[in-house]
Design a protein around this motif. Sequence first.
Motif, PDB file in Angstrom:
ATOM      1  N   TRP A  30       0.834  -1.197   0.000  1.00  0.00           N
ATOM      2  CA  TRP A  30       0.000   0.000   0.000  1.00  0.00           C
ATOM      3  C   TRP A  30       0.873   1.252   0.000  1.00  0.00           C
ATOM      4  CZ3 TRP A  30      -3.342   1.502   4.833  1.00  0.00           C
ATOM      5  CH2 TRP A  30      -4.008   2.694   4.599  1.00  0.00           C
ATOM      6  N   ALA A  31       1.895   1.275   0.836  1.00  0.00           N
ATOM      7  CA  ALA A  31       2.790   2.440   0.923  1.00  0.00           C
ATOM      8  C   ALA A  31       3.533   2.661  -0.390  1.00  0.00           C
ATOM      9  CB  ALA A  31       3.776   2.255   2.071  1.00  0.00           C
ATOM     10  N   VAL A  32       4.009   1.597  -1.007  1.00  0.00           N
ATOM     11  CA  VAL A  32       4.716   1.730  -2.294  1.00  0.00           C
ATOM     12  C   VAL A  32       3.747   2.238  -3.364  1.00  0.00           C
ATOM     13  CG1 VAL A  32       5.846   0.405  -4.133  1.00  0.00           C
ATOM     14  CG2 VAL A  32       6.502   0.052  -1.745  1.00  0.00           C
ATOM     15  N   HIS A  33       2.532   1.711  -3.353  1.00  0.00           N
ATOM     16  CA  HIS A  33       1.523   2.171  -4.309  1.00  0.00           C
ATOM     17  C   HIS A  33       1.196   3.647  -4.081  1.00  0.00           C
ATOM     18  CE1 HIS A  33      -2.649   2.820  -5.752  1.00  0.00           C
ATOM     19  NE2 HIS A  33      -2.191   2.143  -6.799  1.00  0.00           N
ATOM     20  N   PHE A  34       1.092   4.058  -2.835  1.00  0.00           N
ATOM     21  CA  PHE A  34       0.823   5.452  -2.492  1.00  0.00           C
ATOM     22  C   PHE A  34       1.920   6.355  -3.053  1.00  0.00           C
ATOM     23  CE2 PHE A  34       0.895   9.064   0.451  1.00  0.00           C
ATOM     24  CZ  PHE A  34      -0.438   9.413   0.496  1.00  0.00           C
ATOM     25  N   GLY A  61      -0.129  -0.514 -12.302  1.00  0.00           N
ATOM     26  CA  GLY A  61       0.445  -0.474 -10.950  1.00  0.00           C
ATOM     27  C   GLY A  61      -0.587  -0.738  -9.876  1.00  0.00           C
ATOM     28  N   THR A  62      -1.784  -0.197 -10.059  1.00  0.00           N
ATOM     29  CA  THR A  62      -2.862  -0.426  -9.095  1.00  0.00           C
ATOM     30  C   THR A  62      -3.305  -1.884  -9.115  1.00  0.00           C
ATOM     31  OG1 THR A  62      -3.590   1.864  -9.299  1.00  0.00           O
ATOM     32  CG2 THR A  62      -5.184   0.286  -8.427  1.00  0.00           C
ATOM     33  N   LEU A 111      -7.628  -3.756   4.995  1.00  0.00           N
ATOM     34  CA  LEU A 111      -7.401  -2.316   5.116  1.00  0.00           C
ATOM     35  C   LEU A 111      -6.547  -1.801   3.957  1.00  0.00           C
ATOM     36  CD1 LEU A 111      -7.610   0.286   6.822  1.00  0.00           C
ATOM     37  CD2 LEU A 111      -5.507  -0.443   7.954  1.00  0.00           C
ATOM     38  N   SER A 112      -5.555  -2.565   3.551  1.00  0.00           N
ATOM     39  CA  SER A 112      -4.671  -2.153   2.463  1.00  0.00           C
ATOM     40  C   SER A 112      -5.396  -2.111   1.127  1.00  0.00           C
ATOM     41  CB  SER A 112      -3.457  -3.078   2.390  1.00  0.00           C
ATOM     42  OG  SER A 112      -2.708  -2.984   3.576  1.00  0.00           O
ATOM     43  N   VAL A 113      -6.334  -3.024   0.893  1.00  0.00           N
ATOM     44  CA  VAL A 113      -7.132  -2.981  -0.337  1.00  0.00           C
ATOM     45  C   VAL A 113      -7.936  -1.692  -0.385  1.00  0.00           C
ATOM     46  CG1 VAL A 113      -9.136  -4.010  -1.502  1.00  0.00           C
ATOM     47  CG2 VAL A 113      -7.256  -5.456  -0.786  1.00  0.00           C
ATOM     48  N   VAL A 114      -8.570  -1.349   0.732  1.00  0.00           N
ATOM     49  CA  VAL A 114      -9.335  -0.102   0.796  1.00  0.00           C
ATOM     50  C   VAL A 114      -8.411   1.102   0.582  1.00  0.00           C
ATOM     51  CG1 VAL A 114     -10.724   1.369   2.313  1.00  0.00           C
ATOM     52  CG2 VAL A 114     -11.141  -1.092   2.242  1.00  0.00           C
ATOM     53  N   GLY A 115      -7.234   1.066   1.208  1.00  0.00           N
ATOM     54  CA  GLY A 115      -6.275   2.153   1.041  1.00  0.00           C
ATOM     55  C   GLY A 115      -5.814   2.323  -0.390  1.00  0.00           C
ATOM     56  N   VAL A 116      -5.529   1.231  -1.073  1.00  0.00           N
ATOM     57  CA  VAL A 116      -5.100   1.299  -2.479  1.00  0.00           C
ATOM     58  C   VAL A 116      -6.226   1.858  -3.349  1.00  0.00           C
ATOM     59  CG1 VAL A 116      -4.524  -0.122  -4.494  1.00  0.00           C
ATOM     60  CG2 VAL A 116      -3.303  -0.447  -2.355  1.00  0.00           C
TER      61      VAL A 116
END
Length: 130
Positions: A30-34, A61-62, A111-116
């Motif tokens: 998630w952080a790398v995607h952000f 990328g997503t 949580l990471s899926v929602v964040g992405v």
Amino acid sequence: MSDEHQSDLAARLRSRRVTLWTLIVPPSVWAVHFMFCYLWVAVSCAKLGEFARFPVAFVVGTIVALAIIIASGAVAFVQSRTPGDPPPHDESTEIDRTRFLATATLLLAGLSVVGVLFTAAPALLLTDCR
């Protein structure tokens, strides 16, 4: 997939060792995607002055980030269903630790899926660099 292959895969996943490294995979992706999203937007606005019509690299990328997080969550789901002692868990056994880390990984994956998705939404919906 046949039932035999599914049970064999589930047995292999259950036998894998769960560590804190497996716990940090979803939020790290998630952080790398952000970071990727913000760098992509900054570079595209600086070079083009606007977003690309269909940002292929951004979409790819997503999708890759979501695939890694969902795979991590699927492994954690199988490992959290490892049979063991019923509650209360008074003794610290290997199976209890495995189930705890797997459940925590599963929750972090959700949580990471929602964040992405929330990180990707503005770049996919907005078309102006203002």
